[in-house]
Design a protein around this motif. Sequence first.
Motif, PDB file in Angstrom:
ATOM      1  N   PHE E 240       0.827  -1.215  -0.104  1.00  0.00           N
ATOM      2  CA  PHE E 240      -0.097  -0.107   0.165  1.00  0.00           C
ATOM      3  C   PHE E 240       0.955   1.390  -0.014  1.00  0.00           C
ATOM      4  CE2 PHE E 240      -2.510  -3.255   1.542  1.00  0.00           C
ATOM      5  CZ  PHE E 240      -3.911  -3.089   1.320  1.00  0.00           C
ATOM      6  N   ALA E 241       2.113   1.026   0.541  1.00  0.00           N
ATOM      7  CA  ALA E 241       3.038   2.352   0.502  1.00  0.00           C
ATOM      8  C   ALA E 241       4.459   2.086   0.132  1.00  0.00           C
ATOM      9  CB  ALA E 241       2.938   2.929   2.026  1.00  0.00           C
ATOM     10  N   PRO E 242       4.627   1.571  -1.162  1.00  0.00           N
ATOM     11  CA  PRO E 242       5.979   1.335  -1.501  1.00  0.00           C
ATOM     12  C   PRO E 242       6.936   2.347  -1.528  1.00  0.00           C
ATOM     13  CG  PRO E 242       4.693   1.580  -3.331  1.00  0.00           C
ATOM     14  CD  PRO E 242       3.709   1.491  -2.234  1.00  0.00           C
ATOM     15  N   GLY E 243       6.340   3.679  -1.581  1.00  0.00           N
ATOM     16  CA  GLY E 243       7.393   4.878  -1.595  1.00  0.00           C
ATOM     17  C   GLY E 243       7.600   5.373  -0.227  1.00  0.00           C
ATOM     18  N   THR E 244       8.438   4.547   0.482  1.00  0.00           N
ATOM     19  CA  THR E 244       9.120   4.944   1.853  1.00  0.00           C
ATOM     20  C   THR E 244      10.366   4.374   1.950  1.00  0.00           C
ATOM     21  OG1 THR E 244       8.119   5.092   4.089  1.00  0.00           O
ATOM     22  CG2 THR E 244       8.010   3.093   2.922  1.00  0.00           C
ATOM     23  N   GLY E 245      11.069   4.710   2.953  1.00  0.00           N
ATOM     24  CA  GLY E 245      12.489   4.435   2.990  1.00  0.00           C
ATOM     25  C   GLY E 245      12.734   3.213   3.669  1.00  0.00           C
ATOM     26  N   THR E 246      12.017   2.688   4.752  1.00  0.00           N
ATOM     27  CA  THR E 246      12.329   1.541   5.262  1.00  0.00           C
ATOM     28  C   THR E 246      10.860   0.671   5.339  1.00  0.00           C
ATOM     29  OG1 THR E 246      12.086   2.773   7.355  1.00  0.00           O
ATOM     30  CG2 THR E 246      14.151   2.305   6.666  1.00  0.00           C
ATOM     31  N   PRO E 247      10.637   0.195   4.234  1.00  0.00           N
ATOM     32  CA  PRO E 247       9.485  -0.746   4.229  1.00  0.00           C
ATOM     33  C   PRO E 247       9.559  -2.130   4.819  1.00  0.00           C
ATOM     34  CG  PRO E 247      10.378  -0.642   2.197  1.00  0.00           C
ATOM     35  CD  PRO E 247      11.238   0.233   3.028  1.00  0.00           C
ATOM     36  N   GLU E 248       8.552  -2.278   5.751  1.00  0.00           N
ATOM     37  CA  GLU E 248       8.402  -3.391   6.585  1.00  0.00           C
ATOM     38  C   GLU E 248       7.058  -4.335   6.273  1.00  0.00           C
ATOM     39  OE1 GLU E 248      10.877  -4.110   8.540  1.00  0.00           O
ATOM     40  OE2 GLU E 248      11.789  -2.306   8.985  1.00  0.00           O
ATOM     41  N   PRO E 249       7.568  -5.559   5.574  1.00  0.00           N
ATOM     42  CA  PRO E 249       6.093  -6.471   5.115  1.00  0.00           C
ATOM     43  C   PRO E 249       5.229  -6.771   6.356  1.00  0.00           C
ATOM     44  CG  PRO E 249       8.218  -7.357   4.416  1.00  0.00           C
ATOM     45  CD  PRO E 249       8.741  -6.126   5.121  1.00  0.00           C
ATOM     46  N   GLY E 250       4.130  -6.987   6.199  1.00  0.00           N
ATOM     47  CA  GLY E 250       3.221  -7.434   7.384  1.00  0.00           C
ATOM     48  C   GLY E 250       2.402  -6.335   7.847  1.00  0.00           C
ATOM     49  N   GLY E 251       2.353  -4.922   7.280  1.00  0.00           N
ATOM     50  CA  GLY E 251       1.791  -3.846   7.689  1.00  0.00           C
ATOM     51  C   GLY E 251       0.188  -3.842   7.529  1.00  0.00           C
ATOM     52  N   LEU E 252      -0.214  -2.631   8.046  1.00  0.00           N
ATOM     53  CA  LEU E 252      -1.513  -2.515   8.011  1.00  0.00           C
ATOM     54  C   LEU E 252      -2.055  -1.989   6.539  1.00  0.00           C
ATOM     55  CD1 LEU E 252      -0.967  -2.273  11.133  1.00  0.00           C
ATOM     56  CD2 LEU E 252      -2.489   0.009  11.109  1.00  0.00           C
ATOM     57  N   THR E 253      -3.330  -2.307   6.118  1.00  0.00           N
ATOM     58  CA  THR E 253      -3.944  -1.826   4.845  1.00  0.00           C
ATOM     59  C   THR E 253      -4.445  -0.108   4.845  1.00  0.00           C
ATOM     60  OG1 THR E 253      -6.140  -2.417   5.630  1.00  0.00           O
ATOM     61  CG2 THR E 253      -4.857  -4.016   4.610  1.00  0.00           C
ATOM     62  N   SER E 254      -4.605   0.408   4.041  1.00  0.00           N
ATOM     63  CA  SER E 254      -5.062   1.785   3.912  1.00  0.00           C
ATOM     64  C   SER E 254      -6.439   1.671   4.686  1.00  0.00           C
ATOM     65  CB  SER E 254      -5.342   2.122   2.463  1.00  0.00           C
ATOM     66  OG  SER E 254      -4.068   2.130   1.711  1.00  0.00           O
ATOM     67  N   SER E 255      -7.227   0.539   4.444  1.00  0.00           N
ATOM     68  CA  SER E 255      -8.531   0.526   5.074  1.00  0.00           C
ATOM     69  C   SER E 255      -8.372   0.561   6.393  1.00  0.00           C
ATOM     70  CB  SER E 255      -9.237  -0.890   4.541  1.00  0.00           C
ATOM     71  OG  SER E 255      -9.800  -0.551   3.194  1.00  0.00           O
TER      72      SER E 255
END
Lengths: 307, 307, 307, 307, 307, 307
Positions: E240-255
Amino acid sequence: MALGQFAYANNSNRFLACAPLADQPYAVCGIPFDGVVTNRPGARFGPQAIRAASLMLCDGIHPVFDVSPLEHLGDALDMRLPNASPLPEVRAHIERQATALMDKHHCVFLGGDHSVTLSLLRAAKARHGGEPLALVHFDAHCDTWSDHFGEPSGHGTWTYEAIQEGLVSAAHTVQIGIRSSGERAARDYVADQGGQIFTARELRGLDGAALGPVIGAIRERLAGRPAYLTLDIDVLDPAFAPGTGTPEPGGLTSSQVLTFLEELADLRWIGMDCVEVAPAYDHAELTSNAAACFVWTYLAGRVAQQR
Amino acid sequence: MALGQFAYANNSNRFLACAPLADQPYAVCGIPFDGVVTNRPGARFGPQAIRAASLMLCDGIHPVFDVSPLEHLGDALDMRLPNASPLPEVRAHIERQATALMDKHHCVFLGGDHSVTLSLLRAAKARHGGEPLALVHFDAHCDTWSDHFGEPSGHGTWTYEAIQEGLVSAAHTVQIGIRSSGERAARDYVADQGGQIFTARELRGLDGAALGPVIGAIRERLAGRPAYLTLDIDVLDPAFAPGTGTPEPGGLTSSQVLTFLEELADLRWIGMDCVEVAPAYDHAELTSNAAACFVWTYLAGRVAQQR
Amino acid sequence: MALGQFAYANNSNRFLACAPLADQPYAVCGIPFDGVVTNRPGARFGPQAIRAASLMLCDGIHPVFDVSPLEHLGDALDMRLPNASPLPEVRAHIERQATALMDKHHCVFLGGDHSVTLSLLRAAKARHGGEPLALVHFDAHCDTWSDHFGEPSGHGTWTYEAIQEGLVSAAHTVQIGIRSSGERAARDYVADQGGQIFTARELRGLDGAALGPVIGAIRERLAGRPAYLTLDIDVLDPAFAPGTGTPEPGGLTSSQVLTFLEELADLRWIGMDCVEVAPAYDHAELTSNAAACFVWTYLAGRVAQQR
Amino acid sequence: MALGQFAYANNSNRFLACAPLADQPYAVCGIPFDGVVTNRPGARFGPQAIRAASLMLCDGIHPVFDVSPLEHLGDALDMRLPNASPLPEVRAHIERQATALMDKHHCVFLGGDHSVTLSLLRAAKARHGGEPLALVHFDAHCDTWSDHFGEPSGHGTWTYEAIQEGLVSAAHTVQIGIRSSGERAARDYVADQGGQIFTARELRGLDGAALGPVIGAIRERLAGRPAYLTLDIDVLDPAFAPGTGTPEPGGLTSSQVLTFLEELADLRWIGMDCVEVAPAYDHAELTSNAAACFVWTYLAGRVAQQR
Amino acid sequence: MALGQFAYANNSNRFLACAPLADQPYAVCGIPFDGVVTNRPGARFGPQAIRAASLMLCDGIHPVFDVSPLEHLGDALDMRLPNASPLPEVRAHIERQATALMDKHHCVFLGGDHSVTLSLLRAAKARHGGEPLALVHFDAHCDTWSDHFGEPSGHGTWTYEAIQEGLVSAAHTVQIGIRSSGERAARDYVADQGGQIFTARELRGLDGAALGPVIGAIRERLAGRPAYLTLDIDVLDPAFAPGTGTPEPGGLTSSQVLTFLEELADLRWIGMDCVEVAPAYDHAELTSNAAACFVWTYLAGRVAQQR
Amino acid sequence: MALGQFAYANNSNRFLACAPLADQPYAVCGIPFDGVVTNRPGARFGPQAIRAASLMLCDGIHPVFDVSPLEHLGDALDMRLPNASPLPEVRAHIERQATALMDKHHCVFLGGDHSVTLSLLRAAKARHGGEPLALVHFDAHCDTWSDHFGEPSGHGTWTYEAIQEGLVSAAHTVQIGIRSSGERAARDYVADQGGQIFTARELRGLDGAALGPVIGAIRERLAGRPAYLTLDIDVLDPAFAPGTGTPEPGGLTSSQVLTFLEELADLRWIGMDCVEVAPAYDHAELTSNAAACFVWTYLAGRVAQQR
Ligand SMILES: [Mn+2]
Ligand SMILES: [Mn+2]
Ligand SMILES: [Mn+2]
Ligand SMILES: [Mn+2]
Ligand SMILES: [Mn+2]
Ligand SMILES: [Mn+2]
Ligand SMILES: [Mn+2]
Ligand SMILES: [Mn+2]
Ligand SMILES: [Mn+2]
Ligand SMILES: [Mn+2]
Ligand SMILES: [Mn+2]
Ligand SMILES: [Mn+2]
């Protein structure tokens, strides 16, 4: 420059971070219309992208002309245009708004697809005495098809229309970089009407001093006549301008176009447009950077001439 | 060249690598038109991209319905449409070509922007007895604005037009996934007219069995009535469908949409469209893959019902 | 499913939107194989991408040759090839299918990786009298390694194999654009065998008229002999052809390659291939556009010669 | 050059920036092979990309298991493999190198396409007493086709082969996330042989506590038996894993997979692989980040269990 | 809306195309600083990208709150900040400028990296009576490391600093979405100090009504106290938010994030920031669209509360 | 964690797959610092990307020099640097580490932004007798601004600082490719101090033999003096090097730069850096491939000279 004047903080969304348009002699204006493109759309976002790219020019002092257009320039932002109306209505809107701007400013328009140039030429001819204008036309395409795949007008018919309508003088029309597929009648139309065509093929390997004879011929042909400059970004090879709707391999380099713009700065220019920048197909802002650089070079050349 | 001979319409690929259209019961047809989109254009390339993505389905045997639509399907390729004509003319072209196809086939149309659905509903209503149709409408947007930013029609007005025109029965209209900004009159229009809206907000966290009550309500409301399915791909969250013109965060997952399609396969479907796939903004074919999967699921559901 | 029913081979698009292959004199055929590339794979999708790009050429009238190959051309679609078989088996499949096509048509093949050329040369030599053929080979790589990192064959050994096997005459072999790293024995192999190499280094800054002497030397060397043209798209600088597996900086421009193709159109060409287009690394279709343009130029040159 | 000296195999990066492999209990090893994929290739670069992504884990302390695998782990770098050899030879190479590693370490392999798992299971079964292993198989595809589009083996046949060959016990095989198209015989093969399948459809909307019954069923079925974990990254929905060769909409979320991995950490795992990461189609490293996170979670779970 | 009010023509570079900041109650302000990020930089361009994305919201009427913040909002554009100065100096600049803005407006700040929040909290605490503030902190990372890889401060230390400095009340601090690797002392710091943490793991599968208990707990904990909202966009899953510096799988949804923002709109909010949007890694504007939607929802909630 | 343990500095890859640094005569070392760039950041990842790209050079035998640097080269990996410290501290770290390396090896440094060159020149001058060095400086920018937007130093001030500080001899300084906007005092600074500038404009259309006079002038000017080579990758036109922070249209081609590097190989080089490669804006690895090729050419030239 002052604190925080970096490209990334100058987000005023005006070309070169110039002031809003008031009574500056030069104006930039966007035309976010891409309603009649036959292949990849998206030139509606061209004005935004070119402005954003222009921010990297910082204070805008040109290395050849040693002036900055910054203090002489205002940005009229984008024209308000309908989205779902037929082309003639859109063109009327553009002509009306362009006329108002040209009344007070020397204008550079950021396209948009190339169909908008017809409206701009209508406004420009009226503004500059009503005589057919001289025209310098950078493009991969001749834009002299007499119809748009069976419809009367599109982004590939405006040169034909402009000559037919007497907006430009065919004898004072020069096309540079033409190379796309197309029938002979369209490809040679400008030459058949008395103008001059320098195909991309004829320009291969020529830059710097080697472009001298070509530039000389153009200067001689246009000498003294009010001239309009229209620059379809697809004149560049797709390597230099991937972000456009109808890319054609075998095009000019950015250097070649800069050589033309710099060397022809002393012509009697009355206005310019830069069209067909389609950011969705751009990467690393290659195309919008090139377009911004060309517009800036044109403006700096104007300012330098006026000193 | 003739009408509609643009680069983007010369596509001879076929959905699921099916045969050219002859007398198969099911037909796929592309509508490469994106002339009235307000943000990112490019849905003209939707049909090509969806077809290309469909090739990964191989022999097309659906894991839920255990049938393949492959042998029952023909591809009519893309409609021939004008590029620079006003919307009403384009719509007339679409309606005429859709009518001819619906005459002989159960059709799925690949958009194109959502404005095309009005023409498809006109053709479908005529084909199916002239009674207002039931409608299931997946979308992030209500598409019930009464005007298109001052113009009469665009890609956000067709639902309003269809209800006003009596093409669909408001009472038998269900909207799923709605969530964009907009004035209340538009947002609630379908409900105000007696239909039902399941906003994306109401569907949060519901999938599989938990969607049962929603699906039950839809089935009950539409029972027995000829129903048309229109699936604007932006009903998906942008994470699942980046390649679209007006992405809205907070959308449905691909799984949720599949649950709807699978569970509602027993309705009396008379046709489908899948619109607003804009490949220029897609990456890794996420969006066209999702669209192809949805169209395939619909078709497999149809074939399974007919056995 | 049957042999070669992969997603990537199910492509029914046709080059230049030409007719399906029947008895046209010219044929295009895809070879979706990339099984022996050492770096970035994906040339299996080259044929699809080149065909899609070719659609922008519209009616295909070439601006230099003033003819269109469109009416003279059929598309044989893609070869059916195994996916997991050893290279010699794949090559046998290619040779068999190419032989059948060459029997009836002057053929252009769209790769695929460069290993396929060995099969094509086997078929071509047999078709054209059994004498070793002349060869014009555009490439960043010499492809004359005597082994493939310890294995007998790969995409960098076929020129060596073709000379060893007597498929081509070393004395009538010309390599253009060579520049990659590699041991001297491989780099100079063609010259050591009596052929001619124009490295990218030797061609720096030469285009248009300045390429005349090089072109003259090639024409003289090949005069009258049946010649095969193989164009590895990586001969282009990566700026012009990012979408390839082993890009090498310092390459040719699209303009230079077009100059060669146009100026050498009067040689006795018997066939062509264009290989190593890897769309996954392409952006804005730069590479597939260039490849489509080169293939079109070759075909238009052929048609123009036959008039 | 020697075997496997390709660009893509010369990678000296190490997972989690761990030490080179010496006598650590856990080993990571790359298998840069993608020779038998039917759609988008590029999994040869999977190992490099997963390692690069793993660097963001810093000191690697897992938030659930509160341990870091860093000090217990060595990286064996990539296997040396032939590039143009038939699948059985490649598989023999893999088996030999895997056997040597498994002899001394608990191993995690980074693919590569899924065909490599057959070799790994051969090595693992031999290493762990020769009894058929238990298998947990995350995938969008059943990988139980009895042939590879007419050839004996590919990346979609290994599960069938492993059961046929007695490498795994069908009764102790669990498939999770299956959803692609395919004939019933393949789709249900594992269940028909006595194993268990949790399709993606059955898992819709289930995460956290709601996954408890599924996890309980798996734990019960596998209790006590040496179990191998194979994780085809395409088990994830393409929104979470765009960088893979055969993406299938309607897949699992990263959260769901993490729930499985964390909750099943107490099984008797003997090894793992994570396959089908194809970086050319990845963006923003979504897919390699997910893969790195899954591998790290597995390893942290192992280390936590051994305390 | 009026003619030409499309997203693509509203290029005013102000959030929601609002007016320049004068005496509106709400202000947006950009902080283009990314000087202390440990992985992928580029959040300096976050403010620009979020503003551009916000233009798609048109007249900004929120579907839940049925109000638009448009008329109540001004945009202060970006702060002027040094580029090469040490962090404490940058923070002093930010605090000074934020203080001036907070003096007259309820402010939302667009980052920039997360280190800026410390300055904002300093300004906010002073503005709101000097008592430690309540804090709601959405993030994949706890940002409670006591040092920045050996340096005193970075983008992962500000929460620790804020609690140590008494800017926020630990007992009234809630963290949501935490999931990255890290030592226990940092991971549990907020809870150890008396605050509450809802890890991403605890929120798996919970949305809509199922989030009720979590939301209830937060509302209860913060009731009545002036609360600051900081939203690190990496709280979202990278899908949902690829455009960030330190992406971490298993995150929240936009919803999920929208559910929190909507349901907690009645808290006593005093300001917000949205940070770590790094457009260079974004595609199709996924991340900036999500950020714009969150900021808009916050503002609409504020306006709705004030009615 | 310790200093410089960021994700982006944990890279264990090695240029050209060479051995770890021991007592080889040549060393490569990365400087992952991009703390003072004014536009697009990300050069911190330059070293990683250049190394990865270098792997395609295989055994590294250069086609012009017919040697490979592989056996003569070691990779010192990346410097450990602080992330949030002021520029003078970072520069001190770089100088210290560079000094240690230069003590034992002829070094090539991979940037990082151009500010790092000041430290390298400090170390190099000390190492080579303390006399001001000769300097060859490839760049689109003069880097002779006397301040950094109001701050003392940035990535555009180091040439000014180096001349002021006596690190380089202005009379023996040559700038190549300069073309950006900027005030005359900065643009002409090197010439004003007695050095020589070849702007991109002066080099238009010159390559191969036509570059001879330029190269002759450089060789003559620098003859015999220890010379340092700094290559800002933005000297290339953005078409050839999109992956950089401040791209300027109208730049050099990769071919032109290679001509310079090859023809000037016989100068008395004492070290090199290649800076400003920002991979986030690169596509298809164009920029890192070009950088790797330039570094390799420099190294091969050195090895060839030493034979
Ligand atoms: Mn044009
Ligand atoms: Mn054009
Ligand atoms: Mn819609
Ligand atoms: Mn919609
Ligand atoms: Mn080749
Ligand atoms: Mn090659
Ligand atoms: Mn699999
Ligand atoms: Mn799979
Ligand atoms: Mn944070
Ligand atoms: Mn964070
Ligand atoms: Mn520089
Ligand atoms: Mn520079």
